[in-house]
Each structure stands twice: as structure tokens, then as C-alpha cells.
Scaffold this motif. Structure first.
Motif, mmCIF file in Angstrom:
data_model
loop_
_atom_site.group_PDB
_atom_site.id
_atom_site.type_symbol
_atom_site.label_atom_id
_atom_site.label_comp_id
_atom_site.label_asym_id
_atom_site.label_seq_id
_atom_site.Cartn_x
_atom_site.Cartn_y
_atom_site.Cartn_z
ATOM 1 N N GLY A 71 22.072 39.289 11.466
ATOM 2 C CA GLY A 71 22.974 39.716 10.618
ATOM 3 C C GLY A 71 24.238 38.935 10.349
ATOM 4 N N THR A 72 24.142 37.810 10.774
ATOM 5 C CA THR A 72 25.301 36.892 10.857
ATOM 6 C C THR A 72 25.421 35.946 9.536
ATOM 7 O OG1 THR A 72 24.195 35.094 12.126
ATOM 8 C CG2 THR A 72 25.841 36.460 12.869
ATOM 9 N N GLY A 73 24.141 36.002 8.553
ATOM 10 C CA GLY A 73 23.942 35.190 7.356
ATOM 11 C C GLY A 73 22.829 34.315 7.223
ATOM 12 N N LYS A 74 22.271 34.063 8.041
ATOM 13 C CA LYS A 74 21.271 33.041 8.219
ATOM 14 C C LYS A 74 20.170 32.648 7.040
ATOM 15 C CE LYS A 74 18.943 33.582 11.904
ATOM 16 N NZ LYS A 74 19.577 35.130 12.461
ATOM 17 N N THR A 75 20.143 34.016 6.555
ATOM 18 C CA THR A 75 18.828 34.011 5.187
ATOM 19 C C THR A 75 19.788 33.534 4.123
ATOM 20 O OG1 THR A 75 17.626 35.839 6.135
ATOM 21 C CG2 THR A 75 17.526 35.503 3.916
ATOM 22 N N LYS A 76 20.984 34.047 4.045
ATOM 23 C CA LYS A 76 21.748 33.588 2.778
ATOM 24 C C LYS A 76 22.172 32.247 2.859
ATOM 25 C CE LYS A 76 22.012 37.694 1.364
ATOM 26 N NZ LYS A 76 20.909 38.112 2.346
ATOM 27 N N THR A 77 22.225 31.476 4.065
ATOM 28 C CA THR A 77 22.544 29.988 4.010
ATOM 29 C C THR A 77 21.480 29.221 3.634
ATOM 30 O OG1 THR A 77 24.060 30.356 6.132
ATOM 31 C CG2 THR A 77 23.041 28.187 5.675
ATOM 32 N N LEU A 78 20.045 29.547 4.122
ATOM 33 C CA LEU A 78 19.006 28.920 3.872
ATOM 34 C C LEU A 78 18.820 29.240 2.218
ATOM 35 C CD1 LEU A 78 15.968 30.812 3.338
ATOM 36 C CD2 LEU A 78 16.533 30.956 5.775
ATOM 37 N N GLN A 79 18.996 30.451 1.771
ATOM 38 C CA GLN A 79 19.037 30.707 0.350
ATOM 39 C C GLN A 79 20.124 29.458 -0.465
ATOM 40 O OE1 GLN A 79 19.176 34.902 -0.700
ATOM 41 N NE2 GLN A 79 19.384 34.363 -2.921
ATOM 42 N N LEU A 80 21.071 29.586 -0.069
ATOM 43 C CA LEU A 80 22.351 28.778 -0.516
ATOM 44 C C LEU A 80 21.718 27.090 -0.716
ATOM 45 C CD1 LEU A 80 25.294 28.031 -1.522
ATOM 46 C CD2 LEU A 80 25.880 28.017 0.974
ATOM 47 N N ALA A 414 32.700 21.199 12.055
ATOM 48 C CA ALA A 414 33.753 22.001 11.258
ATOM 49 C C ALA A 414 33.250 23.380 11.124
ATOM 50 C CB ALA A 414 33.466 21.142 9.706
ATOM 51 N N ALA A 415 34.195 24.285 11.562
ATOM 52 C CA ALA A 415 34.079 25.731 11.171
ATOM 53 C C ALA A 415 34.400 25.877 9.769
ATOM 54 C CB ALA A 415 35.104 26.462 12.036
ATOM 55 N N THR A 416 33.426 26.521 8.965
ATOM 56 C CA THR A 416 33.002 26.584 7.844
ATOM 57 C C THR A 416 32.777 28.019 7.299
ATOM 58 O OG1 THR A 416 31.972 24.392 7.871
ATOM 59 C CG2 THR A 416 31.763 25.805 5.716
ATOM 60 N N ARG A 417 33.700 28.363 6.122
ATOM 61 C CA ARG A 417 33.430 29.601 5.518
ATOM 62 C C ARG A 417 32.514 29.276 4.229
ATOM 63 N NH1 ARG A 417 38.362 33.252 4.557
ATOM 64 N NH2 ARG A 417 37.546 33.716 6.751
ATOM 65 N N LEU A 418 31.319 29.789 4.283
ATOM 66 C CA LEU A 418 30.067 29.277 3.397
ATOM 67 C C LEU A 418 30.002 29.772 1.832
ATOM 68 C CD1 LEU A 418 27.235 29.438 6.120
ATOM 69 C CD2 LEU A 418 28.084 27.558 5.115
ATOM 70 N N ARG A 419 29.688 29.344 1.090
ATOM 71 C CA ARG A 419 29.755 29.840 -0.275
ATOM 72 C C ARG A 419 28.512 30.783 -0.449
ATOM 73 N NH1 ARG A 419 28.386 25.233 -4.290
ATOM 74 N NH2 ARG A 419 27.963 27.108 -5.788
ATOM 75 N N ALA A 420 28.791 31.741 -1.640
ATOM 76 C CA ALA A 420 27.798 32.625 -1.778
ATOM 77 C C ALA A 420 26.667 32.229 -2.588
ATOM 78 C CB ALA A 420 28.536 33.751 -2.336
ATOM 79 N N PRO A 421 25.440 32.425 -2.305
ATOM 80 C CA PRO A 421 24.445 32.132 -3.121
ATOM 81 C C PRO A 421 24.491 32.755 -4.492
ATOM 82 C CG PRO A 421 23.422 33.011 -1.140
ATOM 83 C CD PRO A 421 25.230 33.353 -1.173
ATOM 84 N N GLU A 422 24.223 31.990 -5.801
ATOM 85 C CA GLU A 422 24.206 32.357 -7.011
ATOM 86 C C GLU A 422 23.071 33.178 -7.457
ATOM 87 O OE1 GLU A 422 25.053 28.639 -8.917
ATOM 88 O OE2 GLU A 422 27.182 28.969 -8.673
ATOM 89 N N SER A 423 21.862 32.979 -6.677
ATOM 90 C CA SER A 423 20.909 33.969 -7.149
ATOM 91 C C SER A 423 20.900 35.339 -6.328
ATOM 92 C CB SER A 423 19.348 33.317 -6.637
ATOM 93 O OG SER A 423 19.424 32.929 -5.298
#
Length: 526
Positions: A71-80, A414-423
Motif C-alpha cells: 500500500g505504499t505505492g510500489k505499483t505506481k512507481t513501476l508504472q511511472l 534523497a527522500a522523494t515525493r514521486l510524480r503521479a503516472p499519466e496513464s
């Protein structure tokens, strides 16, 4: 490709007021060549839009790890990462375990959270879909069927899915060796069963004596494992037409890389199978691709989701093969990203080869969690952060990042706030998925399984024909006898005259031995 993804944005007013340590971190991500945007630096609890965190495109064949709690966003990161690679013309392979990555083919839906995230990281957000193909193991699920022949799959991988011990794995290796040298092609599991049956028969048991032999007990375990494996519906994964993994290295007409999504929801309850099958795909790519050395961009980036399943119950031979694959496939232009919950899930010899790290939040609710957290912190370079505190405090879509810079050295943590995927961040419906599958140029080639004549068919067709002449020779006046119990499949195969004839003839064949390499997979397609 828009300029926003190739050139860092201008530094906004006030960014120069960052502390020296934060400016030093930001400078570590100021690359001159093409790079993918991950997001913006987090410092002192605030997102610094003028300090982008990026990863050089040329370094993505140095492999990576995307980790974090559920639930921390791994799937969205690989999608990005996948959609930016596609936009750069790099093909991508995604293993979609939960079925929520098919949305990469469709533009995302704007909402307040997406707009807010774009503003925080200083990036414009534009909805976009990417060219995608969908695959399914053995055709189970929504996708183009992906199959392998037993010969190609090899004994090491098959031993893992059959859960054989080391002795049984070695015996299975002998069986494959015998079949390879004698020209006995193993297309599906029925062929393998027939060869095992012959090697334990009176006529065939001497064939392996010179190289160790095959005990009846071990053969029995292998046959029972094969039977149980098939009873679970696994036979569909083995057969023809065998999938050519070169199909993953394609680009669309607009030069964007095609994203190949292996849909796994239909088999997600069989993790040992699909995780091992993923390694077959990777080993097959390794066999076929030429050496290219360092390249401007990868030829393919391969994401292995639920990577910890690869290593559960793995033999030493299997682990050694994974390590060798990861080490060597980089020079063929392929990057491999392991996606899992904790770095501890990945053996140290593999983890040490993963140059790019995106670590999402970890939890420390139990003593075991605390140990895992401490172990994770030790895998990072020294940093300006208290990483134990940062990793337990990250929100969804935030991560601690370190990558390989353009000179090959690690960047500052670097602690990072990640972008949201565009798809689309979610699945498309099944009807739309099936339509996309039927429209694929690969569909007609792989949709229909082919069961051409192979060892099993040639051997099992004879027994009934041989029994008929024997019945006629008994004479019309012969007394009637009680019907005999129908022989088992193994008995039929072993007693077949065709089998005996074939076993004698294949011994004379020359030049048919298969060369095997990583995981014992076949290096030469038949």
C-alpha cells in the motif's frame, strides 16, 4: 517526448535558500543527458519543486529495486518508470500480479489529488496512454498465451516448480541429459513422463548406469509430482507454439516502446509457478540477445513483481543462476528491476548488483519489522537523513531514492515525493482487455495450442494395435479368459514395441545434443 521530461525545470525563487546539505543532494541529480523524472526532493518535511530527483536513462540497464510495505505505492512507481521508458522508445516488460497495471494503455483520469501532486513536484501532468500488449501464462486469463516446451524450460526451473529436493533435481537433470543426447524432444509433460517411464523399465534402466543411474524411488517421486502438477491445471503452460521472447523487444509505429504486460491474476495463487516462469523468460532473452556493452538506453527493462517468491525454497543451483543472469544480462542491454516488500527478500549476492533503489515506506510494528528496517538502512550509502525515522514516516507515493549517476557512482540518498503516472492508475475492464488481445499482431501466432506428434503420441498409439494380433493368434476355439485389468499409461508406454524401436534407433542419432546454459535452459531452439 516533451521538454519537461528531458530538461530539469528552472529553479524557482527561494530554492537557493535550501541548506547546504539539501543543495548537495539536489546537485547529485542534475544530469546533463536524458533522464527519467521520479519526483522532487523532500527536505525538512517540505517538497522542493526546484530540486528534481531523476535517474539517467543509460543507467537503467544497471538493474534496480523497488521495495516497500503493502500500500505504499510500489505499483505506481513501476508504472511511472515504465511509461517514461516507453515514451523514450524503450520496450518494457511488466509482471502484473494483481491485475491493476493494464491501465497503462489508457490515459489517466485527472482529479484533485493528481493536480495537487503535480503542483507539489513542479511538473505539468498530462493524461496519456501507452502502447501495450497483454499476455497470459498458458492462456489462463486475459492475454496472448505464453508457453514453453519442457525441453526449453530445463531441469533446474522445472525442479523448482515441482518442489523437488537436491537429489531429485540432479536425477531430473540426468533425464534431460539423456533426452537431449538421444534426440527425444520433450514438448509437453506427457513426453517427460514417457521418458521417465522408459528409464525405469527393464529395457531402459541400464541407459543411465554410466552416469549415476535413476532409482525407482526417485523416478516415482518425479512421476507423482508431474501427475499432481497436471492435476492442478498446470499442463497448459508447457507446449507449442513456444513463445519467442524477442516479441518483448518491439516498438510501436510512433517509435514508443511497447509495454508487454503479463497478466497473472488467474495464477496468482500459484506463485512458485509464475515466478519461475518469469525467470525462464529472462533466461531465454539472455540466450538470444547479442552482447552490446554500455548503451545510450536499454533494449528492454524487465520488472519482476513479487520478487521474493523467486527465492522461496530455491536451490543453490537456482540462486546461482539468478545471480549469474543478473550479472551478465546487463551487457546485453537489459535492465532488471526486482519489486518486493523488503530488500531482505533479495539475496545479498543479487542485491549487490542492483544499482538503482526506490525504497518506499517500511513499518516497524513488531520486533521482526524493526530488524528488517535496520537491515534496510544498512543497505543504503551514508546520508544526511535519519533513515530509520524517514522510512517509517514516508507517505503513500513517497520514497527514499539512490541511483547510479552518469559516471556510474551512486547519487546521494534523497527522500522523494514521486510524480503521479499519466496513464490510468487501475485496471481496464475485461472486455476491453480481450479486444486489445485480439487486435494484437501476435494473437494469431500464439492463440491456438498445437499438439503435434511427439514422443507421447508415437509411443502410446501402439499398445492396442499390438494386442489385437495376439488375440487373433489365440484361435477362435480358445477358451474365454477373464478380462485383464487395463494397463496403466506407464505400463503401456514401456511395453510398446514402438517405444523399444525408437529407443534403439535414437541411440544412433548424431549431433542432436542440446547445449544448455543458465538454469539448465536450452540454448538452441529446435
Amino acid at each position: 517526448m516533451s521538454d519537461r521530461e528531458t530538461v530539469p525545470p528552472a529553479t524557482p525563487a527561494g530554492a537557493d535558500s535550501l541548506p547546504d546539505e539539501a543543495r548537495r543532494i539536489a546537485a547529485g541529480y542534475d544530469f546533463t543527458g536524458p533522464a527519467l523524472d521520479l519526483g522532487a526532493l523532500l527536505w525538512d518535511g517540505r517538497c522542493q519543486a526546484g530540486a528534481p530527483v531523476r535517474v539517467p536513462l543509460a543507467m537503467l540497464n544497471r538493474h534496480g529495486l523497488v521495495a516497500g510495505a503493502t500500500g505504499t505505492g510500489k505499483t505506481k512507481t513501476l508504472q511511472l518508470i515504465a511509461e517514461q521508458l516507453s515514451a523514450r522508445g524503450v520496450p518494457v516488460f511488466l509482471a502484473d500480479v494483481k491485475g491493476d497495471l493494464s491501465g497503462i494503455a489508457r490515459p489517466g483520469q485527472p482529479d484533485d489529488r493528481v493536480r495537487q501532486r503535480a503542483a507539489e513536484v513542479g511538473r505539468q501532468w498530462t493524461p496519456a496512454g501507452f502502447p501495450a500488449e497483454f499476455f497470459a501464462l498458458g492462456g489462463l486469463g486475459h492475454g496472448i498465451p505464453v508457453r514453453a516446451t519442457v525441453t526449453s524450460f530445463g531441469p533446474v526451473l522445472l525442479s523448482k516448480v515441482l518442489r523437488l529436493n537436491q537429489t531429485q533435481e540432479q536425477s531430473l537433470g540426468l533425464i534431460f541429459h539423456y533426452a537431449d543426447t538421444k534426440g527425444l524432444e520433450l514438448i509437453d509433460l506427457k513426453d517427460l513422463r514417457a521418458v521417465v517411464a522408459f528409464l525405469t523399465s527393464d529395457e531402459g534402466k541400464g541407459e543411465l548406469k554410466g552416469i549415476g543411474g535413476l532409482s525407482s524411488a526417485t523416478a516415482g517421486v518425479i512421476l507423482r509430482s508431474l501427475t499432481a502438477f497436471e492435476a492442478q491445471g498446470m499442463a497448459d503452460f508447457f507446449g507449442e507454439p513456444e513463445f519467442n521472447t524477442a516479441g518483448f523487444l518491439r516498438t510501436a509505429e510512433d517509435s514508443r516502446g511497447i509495454v508487454s504486460v503479463l497478466e497473472l491474476p488467474a495464477v496468482q495463487e500459484k506463485p512458485g509457478l509464475f515466478s519461475t516462469f518469469l525467470m525462464w523468460l529472462l533466461a531465454d532473452l539472455f540466450h538470444d540477445l547479442p552482447e552490446v556493452g554500455d548503451v545510450d538506453k536499454p533494449k528492454l527493462v524487465f520488472f519482476l513483481d513479487e520478487a521474493h517468491l523467486l527465492f522461496d525454497g530455491a536451490s543453490r543451483a537456482f540462486l546461482d543462476s539468478i545471480t549469474q543472469t543478473v550479472r551478465l544480462i546487463r551487457s546485453k542491454g537489459v535492465g532488471v528491476f526486482f519489486v518486493t516488500q523488503s530488500p531482505k527478500d533479495v539475496p545479498a549476492e543479487v542485491l549487490g548488483q542492483l544499482g538503482n533503489r526506490v525504497q518506499h515506506a517500511l513499518r516497524a510494528f513488531t520486533p521482526d519489522d524493526e530488524k528488517a528496517l535496520a537491515a534496510t538502512v544498512r543497505t543504503f550509502p551514508r546520508s544526511a537523513y535519519d533513515l530509520e525515522e524517514v522510512l517509517t514516516g514516508l507517505g503513500t507515493g513517497e520514497a527514499v531514492v539512490t541511483v547510479l549517476g552518469e559516471n556510474g557512482a551512486p547519487t546521494p540518498v534523497a527522500a522523494t515525493r514521486l510524480r503521479a503516472p499519466e496513464s490510468l492508475m487501475g485496471p481496464v475492464d475485461a472486455a476491453e482487455l480481450d479486444q486489445a488481445v485480439r487486435a494484437s499482431s501476435l494473437h494469431d501466432r500464439y492463440a491456438q495450442a498445437v499438439d503435434r506428434e511427439s514422443a507421447y503420441e508415437r509411443l502410446s498409439a501402439r499398445p492396442s494395435e499390438e494386442r489385437e494380433p495376439a488375440r487373433r493368434q489365440s484361435g477362435a476355439g480358445a477358451p474365454a479368459k477373464a478380462p485383464k485389468e487395463e494397463p496403466s499409461l506407464v505400463e503401456q508406454v514401456v511395453s510398446s514395441g514402438m517405444f523399444r524401436s525408437l529407443a534403439r534407433s535414437v541411440g544412433t542419432q548424431i549431433g542432436r545434443e542440446i547445449t544448455r546454459s543458465l538454469f539448465g535452459t536450452a540454448r538452441r531452439r529446435r
